[in-house]
Design a protein around this motif. Sequence first.
Motif, mmCIF file in Angstrom:
data_model
loop_
_atom_site.group_PDB
_atom_site.id
_atom_site.type_symbol
_atom_site.label_atom_id
_atom_site.label_comp_id
_atom_site.label_asym_id
_atom_site.label_seq_id
_atom_site.Cartn_x
_atom_site.Cartn_y
_atom_site.Cartn_z
ATOM 1 N N GLY A 192 45.449 47.634 44.344
ATOM 2 C CA GLY A 192 45.242 49.105 44.363
ATOM 3 C C GLY A 192 44.223 49.377 43.519
ATOM 4 O O GLY A 192 43.997 50.860 43.408
ATOM 5 N N ARG A 193 43.440 48.758 42.866
ATOM 6 C CA ARG A 193 42.125 49.264 42.316
ATOM 7 C C ARG A 193 40.980 49.674 43.228
ATOM 8 O O ARG A 193 40.932 48.958 44.228
ATOM 9 N N LYS A 194 40.582 50.793 43.119
ATOM 10 C CA LYS A 194 39.656 51.431 43.956
ATOM 11 C C LYS A 194 38.172 51.595 43.358
ATOM 12 O O LYS A 194 37.271 51.626 44.001
ATOM 13 N N ARG A 195 38.220 51.860 42.159
ATOM 14 C CA ARG A 195 36.941 52.175 41.493
ATOM 15 C C ARG A 195 36.223 51.240 40.640
ATOM 16 O O ARG A 195 36.782 50.902 39.410
ATOM 17 N N PHE A 196 35.276 50.438 41.147
ATOM 18 C CA PHE A 196 34.816 49.338 40.589
ATOM 19 C C PHE A 196 33.368 49.300 39.988
ATOM 20 O O PHE A 196 32.581 49.934 40.496
ATOM 21 N N VAL A 197 33.416 48.656 38.968
ATOM 22 C CA VAL A 197 31.978 48.478 38.264
ATOM 23 C C VAL A 197 31.637 46.794 38.266
ATOM 24 O O VAL A 197 32.673 46.167 37.995
ATOM 25 N N VAL A 198 30.579 46.508 38.840
ATOM 26 C CA VAL A 198 30.253 45.043 38.777
ATOM 27 C C VAL A 198 29.103 44.771 37.780
ATOM 28 O O VAL A 198 27.917 45.313 37.973
ATOM 29 N N LEU A 199 29.327 44.021 36.842
ATOM 30 C CA LEU A 199 28.029 43.453 36.038
ATOM 31 C C LEU A 199 27.710 42.326 36.471
ATOM 32 O O LEU A 199 28.320 41.200 36.512
ATOM 33 N N LEU A 200 26.145 42.536 36.575
ATOM 34 C CA LEU A 200 25.605 41.426 37.207
ATOM 35 C C LEU A 200 24.909 40.485 35.831
ATOM 36 O O LEU A 200 24.368 41.015 34.831
ATOM 37 N N PRO A 201 25.013 39.233 35.924
ATOM 38 C CA PRO A 201 24.329 38.246 34.984
ATOM 39 C C PRO A 201 22.968 38.417 35.076
ATOM 40 O O PRO A 201 22.256 38.611 36.243
ATOM 41 N N ALA A 202 22.021 38.524 33.923
ATOM 42 C CA ALA A 202 20.714 38.385 34.174
ATOM 43 C C ALA A 202 19.996 37.262 34.988
ATOM 44 O O ALA A 202 20.678 36.232 34.886
ATOM 45 N N GLY A 203 19.160 37.649 35.602
ATOM 46 C CA GLY A 203 18.264 36.710 36.573
ATOM 47 C C GLY A 203 19.205 36.260 37.816
ATOM 48 O O GLY A 203 18.710 35.094 38.370
ATOM 49 N N ILE A 204 20.064 36.801 38.244
ATOM 50 C CA ILE A 204 20.905 36.625 39.281
ATOM 51 C C ILE A 204 19.973 36.495 40.732
ATOM 52 O O ILE A 204 19.125 37.437 40.668
ATOM 53 N N ALA A 205 19.887 35.461 41.325
ATOM 54 C CA ALA A 205 19.032 35.095 42.488
ATOM 55 C C ALA A 205 19.367 36.239 43.570
ATOM 56 O O ALA A 205 20.590 36.811 43.850
ATOM 57 N N ALA A 206 18.287 36.526 44.241
ATOM 58 C CA ALA A 206 18.419 37.609 45.591
ATOM 59 C C ALA A 206 19.382 37.004 46.505
ATOM 60 O O ALA A 206 20.318 38.110 46.864
ATOM 61 N N ASP A 244 37.088 56.948 34.945
ATOM 62 C CA ASP A 244 38.248 56.513 35.674
ATOM 63 C C ASP A 244 38.279 54.893 36.523
ATOM 64 O O ASP A 244 38.570 54.604 37.439
ATOM 65 N N ILE A 245 37.225 54.438 35.773
ATOM 66 C CA ILE A 245 37.049 52.789 36.332
ATOM 67 C C ILE A 245 38.183 52.063 36.146
ATOM 68 O O ILE A 245 38.753 51.777 34.972
ATOM 69 N N ASP A 246 38.692 51.460 37.680
ATOM 70 C CA ASP A 246 39.988 50.701 37.415
ATOM 71 C C ASP A 246 39.771 49.209 37.477
ATOM 72 O O ASP A 246 40.861 48.488 37.646
ATOM 73 N N ALA A 247 38.624 48.642 37.903
ATOM 74 C CA ALA A 247 38.337 47.142 37.856
ATOM 75 C C ALA A 247 36.686 47.057 37.587
ATOM 76 O O ALA A 247 35.971 47.792 37.690
ATOM 77 N N VAL A 248 36.655 46.101 36.614
ATOM 78 C CA VAL A 248 35.308 45.580 36.265
ATOM 79 C C VAL A 248 35.181 44.074 36.778
ATOM 80 O O VAL A 248 35.978 43.394 36.427
ATOM 81 N N VAL A 249 34.187 43.946 37.483
ATOM 82 C CA VAL A 249 33.883 42.468 37.987
ATOM 83 C C VAL A 249 32.734 42.075 37.095
ATOM 84 O O VAL A 249 31.923 42.376 37.108
ATOM 85 N N MET A 250 33.067 40.841 36.420
ATOM 86 C CA MET A 250 31.969 40.271 35.506
ATOM 87 C C MET A 250 31.816 38.708 35.980
ATOM 88 O O MET A 250 32.631 37.947 35.844
ATOM 89 N N ILE A 251 30.657 38.433 36.468
ATOM 90 C CA ILE A 251 30.392 36.880 36.960
ATOM 91 C C ILE A 251 30.531 36.099 35.797
ATOM 92 O O ILE A 251 30.615 35.034 35.887
ATOM 93 N N GLY A 252 29.557 36.602 35.002
ATOM 94 C CA GLY A 252 29.366 35.927 33.632
ATOM 95 C C GLY A 252 30.187 36.191 32.479
ATOM 96 O O GLY A 252 30.749 37.541 32.777
ATOM 97 N N ALA A 253 30.267 35.775 31.432
ATOM 98 C CA ALA A 253 30.977 36.042 30.261
ATOM 99 C C ALA A 253 30.093 35.827 29.078
ATOM 100 O O ALA A 253 30.650 35.539 27.837
#
Length: 396
Positions: A192-206, A244-253
Motif C-alpha cells: 500500500g505504499r505510494k509515495r517513494f523516495v529513493v536514496l542513491l549510493p555515491a558513484g552508482i553506475a549509469a 507524507d513519504i511512506d516508503a524510502v528505498v536505500m540501496i546502501g546503508a
Amino acid sequence: MNSIHSVPRAGVRQYAGRALGVLLLGLLASCQGASQDAISVGPPQAAQASRSASSKPKPQELFGSGPVRVGLITALLASAGESQRERDVRDGAVLAVDELGGGQLSLQIENTDGSAEQVREAAKRLADQGAKLVAVSAEMRTTGMREGMHARDVPILVLSGTPTGSGNGSFSFVSDHIDSAIEGASYAAAAGRKRFVVLLPAGIAAAERQRLDRGLAGHGIKPVLTADAASVSGDASTRAKLKDIDAVVMIGAGEAEVGSLSALRANGHLAADAMVVGSSQWTTASYGRPELARSHLCLFGPESGSRMTASFRQRYERAADLDAAYGFDIVALAAGLVRTQGESGINRQALMSPNGFLGAAAAFRFEKDGSVRRTCAVYQIVDGKLSLADPAPRSF
C-alpha cells in the motif's frame, strides 16, 4: 511426460501486478519445501565427498551418463587459486545432476584459468560433445564463446557479478543489490505504499541507475524523489515534494544514506507508517544501527531447511549459499525442461516462458532482453538481526 504442472501458492504473498496463478515445471518444484527430517537423499560417504571437493579440480570433469549434456565452465584453475564462489557453483551443479539427472542428464565441467583462450577452447569441447545448455560461472569475458561453439544456437547462462541482459541466446543468471532493491520496493508497493523516495549510493553506475529506474517503473512505482543520498535535502522546490513519504528505498546503508534517512524523519517528511526498504548490499554490521531498525530487506537465496540445502550440507559438510543454489538451478532447469518437454526441450523459446521456473533459489524467469528476474524472501531487522517476514513466492 510433456505436461507442465501447477505449483500451489498457499501462504505466499502477491507482488503488485502479479497474476494470481502460474504454471511451473514440476520437477523444479521438488527442489524446495521438504523438511530436513523427511530427506534421505545424497550419498552416505559425506566425509569422503567433502575431502574430494577440497582437492584441486581436474581440467575436465564428467558426472552422470545421460544423453542430454549440460556444460559448466568455471575458473577454478585461476592462477590466484580457486574462489569459494566458483567452488560453490560447481558443487551445487554436481549435487543437482546426481539428484535430478534421472539417467537423462550428464554434466560436463570445464575448469579453466578464466582466460579468453581457455574459455573458447572449453566452449569448443562442449560443442563437440553436443551440449544443449552451457553455463559460465567465472568472472570472465564470454565474447569468444559463440566462436568456440561453432556458432551453435545453444543457450548460455552467464553467472557474472554484473547482471545485464545480453540477448543473442545468452541469459544472465545472477541477481544483485539493484534487483534486491527493486523487488523490495515492489513489496512495499503491494503493501500500500505510494509515495517513494529513493536514496542513491555515491558513484552508482549509469547502467545500474537505468536498471533501477526501469525496474521500479515496471512495478508502477514513480518515486517522488530519486537523489544522491548526500544531497537529498535539495533546494526549496525539492523539499516541498517531501511530504507524507511512506516508503524510502536505500540501496546502501552507509553514513550518507543513514544520515539522509534521519534527516527525513527529523524534518517530519515521513508518514507514521513509512517503510524503509534496503537491499542485499547492506552489510551485517549495518543491521545493528538503531536508525535502520524495522527496515525490510528482500534477499535472494536458497530456502533454509529445503531439500537442496539439507542435501548440500550432508554431502559437502557446509551450508549452501546463493552461489550453490545458482549451480544447482542450472542443472535443475535443464532437468525440468527435459522431463516435461523431452530431450529437445532445452532451447531459447522454452527458457523464455513467461511462467518461469522454480528452483533452489526460489522462482525465476528470463525477460526479453535476457536478464533474469527472481523472487526473494522479505526479512525485517529486529534487534539487530534478520527476521523472516515473508517467504519467497514460489511463482510470478
